[in-house]
Design an enzyme around this catalytic site. Structure first.
Site, mmCIF file in Angstrom:
data_model
loop_
_atom_site.group_PDB
_atom_site.id
_atom_site.type_symbol
_atom_site.label_atom_id
_atom_site.label_comp_id
_atom_site.label_asym_id
_atom_site.label_seq_id
_atom_site.Cartn_x
_atom_site.Cartn_y
_atom_site.Cartn_z
ATOM 1 N N HIS A 1 42.313 23.642 14.841
ATOM 2 C CA HIS A 1 41.063 24.303 14.460
ATOM 3 C C HIS A 1 41.234 24.855 13.046
ATOM 4 O O HIS A 1 42.221 25.543 12.760
ATOM 5 C CB HIS A 1 40.760 25.479 15.387
ATOM 6 C CG HIS A 1 40.473 25.090 16.796
ATOM 7 N ND1 HIS A 1 39.194 24.891 17.263
ATOM 8 C CD2 HIS A 1 41.298 24.865 17.848
ATOM 9 C CE1 HIS A 1 39.239 24.564 18.540
ATOM 10 N NE2 HIS A 1 40.512 24.545 18.920
ATOM 11 N N HIS B 1 44.737 18.927 18.598
ATOM 12 C CA HIS B 1 43.795 19.229 17.534
ATOM 13 C C HIS B 1 44.121 20.571 16.889
ATOM 14 O O HIS B 1 44.681 21.454 17.513
ATOM 15 C CB HIS B 1 42.337 19.194 18.015
ATOM 16 C CG HIS B 1 42.026 20.067 19.187
ATOM 17 N ND1 HIS B 1 42.438 19.800 20.477
ATOM 18 C CD2 HIS B 1 41.309 21.219 19.266
ATOM 19 C CE1 HIS B 1 41.998 20.729 21.291
ATOM 20 N NE2 HIS B 1 41.305 21.620 20.576
#
Length: 141
Positions: A105, A103
């Protein structure tokens, strides 16, 4: 979409099994609000296909996440009037990775925000998270 991990929190978000404030999605990525935000507007961009980290992600999925991250950064800067943006990926527990599904951010920064990296995640105000997610979703085009 290819691989999924039945025990992965983010795979469950992709599958719609766990609720999330989704800002945008396409055939390769999903962008949603972080429930432990570092600042107002903190979002996560993930690949739909499960990949543990930066070392395992398919290069085409990585490119798609990067493009979606850039789009989200532009949206947050314009919509939330952020003064800057941090894009952060943590690869491995010693690099602060806590969810083992790749992922990115997208963290809007404001001149007066108290964030010092690394931040220590803590629960955010869910009403504000959802309202901010809706605001960003409206302008994501």
């Amino acid at each position: 979409m290819s691989a999924t991990d039945p025990d992965c929190l983010f795979c469950k978000i992709v599958a719609g099994e766990i609720p999330a404030t989704i800002v945008a999605s396409d055939e390769r990525t999903v962008t949603f609000m972080d429930i432990n935000p570092a600042t107002r507007g903190h979002a996560l961009v993930i690949p739909r296909a499960h990949a543990r980290d930066l070392l395992e992600i398919d290069p085409d999925d990585l490119a798609a996440v990067a493009q979606a991250g850039q789009h989200m950064a532009r949206t947050a800067k314009a919509t939330l009037r952020a003064d800057g943006i941090n894009l952060i990926n943590s690869c491995g527990a010693d690099a602060w990775q806590t969810v083992f599904h790749f992922h990115l951010h997208v963290i809007p920064r404001y001149r007066d925000d108290p964030l010092q990296l690394p931040w220590v995640p803590g629960p955010g105000d869910m009403d504000q998270i959802q309202a901010t997610g809706l605001e960003l979703k409206e302008h994501y085009a």
